[in-house]
Scaffold this active site. Structure first.
Site, PDB file in Angstrom:
ATOM      1  N   HIS A  52      -1.725   1.312  -4.115  1.00 19.56           N
ATOM      2  CA  HIS A  52      -2.166   2.700  -3.916  1.00 19.56           C
ATOM      3  C   HIS A  52      -1.349   3.699  -4.739  1.00 19.56           C
ATOM      4  O   HIS A  52      -1.359   4.899  -4.452  1.00 19.56           O
ATOM      5  CB  HIS A  52      -2.142   3.071  -2.429  1.00 19.56           C
ATOM      6  CG  HIS A  52      -3.197   2.364  -1.628  1.00 19.56           C
ATOM      7  ND1 HIS A  52      -3.195   2.302  -0.258  1.00 19.56           N
ATOM      8  CD2 HIS A  52      -4.305   1.675  -2.031  1.00 19.56           C
ATOM      9  CE1 HIS A  52      -4.254   1.606   0.153  1.00 19.56           C
ATOM     10  NE2 HIS A  52      -4.939   1.206  -0.898  1.00 19.56           N
ATOM     11  N   CYS A  97      -7.471  13.175 -17.716  1.00 19.01           N
ATOM     12  CA  CYS A  97      -7.265  12.093 -18.681  1.00 19.01           C
ATOM     13  C   CYS A  97      -6.125  11.185 -18.203  1.00 19.01           C
ATOM     14  O   CYS A  97      -5.735  11.252 -17.056  1.00 19.01           O
ATOM     15  CB  CYS A  97      -7.024  12.650 -20.085  1.00 19.01           C
ATOM     16  SG  CYS A  97      -5.421  13.448 -20.313  1.00 19.01           S
ATOM     17  N   GLN A 129       0.850  -1.198   0.000  1.00 22.83           N
ATOM     18  CA  GLN A 129       0.000   0.000   0.000  1.00 22.83           C
ATOM     19  C   GLN A 129       0.879   1.239   0.000  1.00 22.83           C
ATOM     20  O   GLN A 129       0.385   2.359  -0.057  1.00 22.83           O
ATOM     21  CB  GLN A 129      -0.889  -0.005   1.250  1.00 22.83           C
ATOM     22  CG  GLN A 129      -1.864  -1.168   1.280  1.00 22.83           C
ATOM     23  CD  GLN A 129      -2.391  -1.392   2.701  1.00 22.83           C
ATOM     24  OE1 GLN A 129      -3.368  -0.785   3.112  1.00 22.83           O
ATOM     25  NE2 GLN A 129      -1.737  -2.247   3.453  1.00 22.83           N
ATOM     26  N   ASN A 130       2.181   1.033   0.098  1.00 25.35           N
ATOM     27  CA  ASN A 130       3.093   2.178   0.189  1.00 25.35           C
ATOM     28  C   ASN A 130       3.346   2.800  -1.179  1.00 25.35           C
ATOM     29  O   ASN A 130       3.554   2.087  -2.160  1.00 25.35           O
ATOM     30  CB  ASN A 130       4.411   1.754   0.827  1.00 25.35           C
ATOM     31  CG  ASN A 130       4.206   1.264   2.249  1.00 25.35           C
ATOM     32  OD1 ASN A 130       3.129   1.471   2.814  1.00 25.35           O
ATOM     33  ND2 ASN A 130       5.193   0.617   2.810  1.00 25.35           N
ATOM     34  N   GLY A 170       3.144  -4.425   8.915  1.00 23.09           N
ATOM     35  CA  GLY A 170       3.075  -2.977   9.102  1.00 23.09           C
ATOM     36  C   GLY A 170       1.870  -2.293   8.491  1.00 23.09           C
ATOM     37  O   GLY A 170       1.986  -1.189   7.972  1.00 23.09           O
TER      38      GLY A 170
END
Ligand code: OAD
Length: 242
Positions: A114, A125, A94-95, A175
């Site tokens: 992410h 666009c 997710q980092n 984490g």
């Protein structure tokens, strides 16, 4: 539970901000996390960006600088070690920092679900480039990350879903507070063994088969070393006369 034979194993690692904490990059929800003092709705939503793009850019530029000055830690390196040893390996992080890549993890073994803080893309666009306004449609450029209320990139989802189509021998969740449903789903789906590495309990804790309540830079290298040592000992025993 039997130990995983790494050379035959399919391994999934899921990481969140906690793995980069010991590199000096703040988390989001901890006592010194970003969301303690800053409003995610102003800084990490399309609406916040539309309202005050320069405030949003200021925050992302600061974070870019902080990440550029940081170095990967022992946990990022242990992930690379694990990836090299496993038959199949995928990291879902997710980092938005680049510390997994800078530790040496090849791109094809990693999904930044992410996004990537160093990417700059058009807010309207799909143009990408380091300019203030889109060269194609004139809209403002924005950081290439996923904000609250936005969808994940379907190409990235496909990579994760394809990996999860077969059983996973070992899943490490490191984490992350695991606040998003898809993180819990991916961590638990088809996994034979789920290990959580986090000093604190999370929404995933009661689904984990094992929990290591320590900082990632301590617990993860030790876990990988132990596993490799056990695998090596088992390989030796195989050829011993009884
Ligand atoms: P959080 O800040 O929610 O959680 C960080 C986790 O790391 C916590 O569970 C801590 O207990 C743990 N932690 C802290 N120090 C650690 C250490 N040294 N070793 C191991 N664990 C440690 O960060 P994420 O779960 O990554 O999304 O947050 C998920 C998403 O929410 C982020 O990607 C971001 C955020 O808002 C968006 O902006 C869309």
């Amino acid at each position: 539970m039997d130990d995983v034979d790494l050379a035959r194993a399919r391994v999934l690692a899921i990481t969140g901000a906690g793995i980069s904490a010991e590199s000096g990059i703040p988390t989001f929800r901890g006592p010194e996390g970003h969301w303690r003092n800053l409003d995610p709705m102003k800084l990490a939503t399309p609406e916040g960006f539309a309202e005050n793009p320069s405030l949003v850019w200021e925050w992302y530029n600061e974070r870019r600088e902080n990440i550029r000055a940081a170095e990967p830690n022992a946990a990022h390196r242990a992930i690379v070690d694990l990836a090299h040893g496993a038959r199949e390996f995928l990291l879902v992080t997710q980092n938005v920092d680049d510390l997994h890549a800078r530790a040496g993890l090849p791109n094809e073994k990693m999904v930044q679900i992410h996004g990537d803080i160093f990417e700059t893309r058009c807010s309207r666009c799909d143009f990408q480039g380091d300019v203030a306004k889109c060269e194609r449609c004139g809209a403002l450029m924005r950081p290439g990350v996923v904000w609250f209320g936005e969808s994940l990139d379907p190409r990235k989802i496909d990579i994760v879903e394809n990996f999860l189509a077969e059983d996973v021998d070992l899943t490490l969740v490191i984490g992350t507070t695991a606040v998003f449903g898809y993180i819990i789903d991916w961590a638990t789906r088809n996994s034979r063994r789920i290990i959580e590495i986090n000093p604190e309990a999370t929404g995933l804790t009661n689904r984990a088969t094992e929990v290591l309540r320590e900082p990632a830079a301590i617990a993860l290298p030790r876990f990988v070393q132990n596993l490799k040592a056990k695998n090596a000992a088992a390989a030796m025993n195989k050829y011993e006369t009884q």
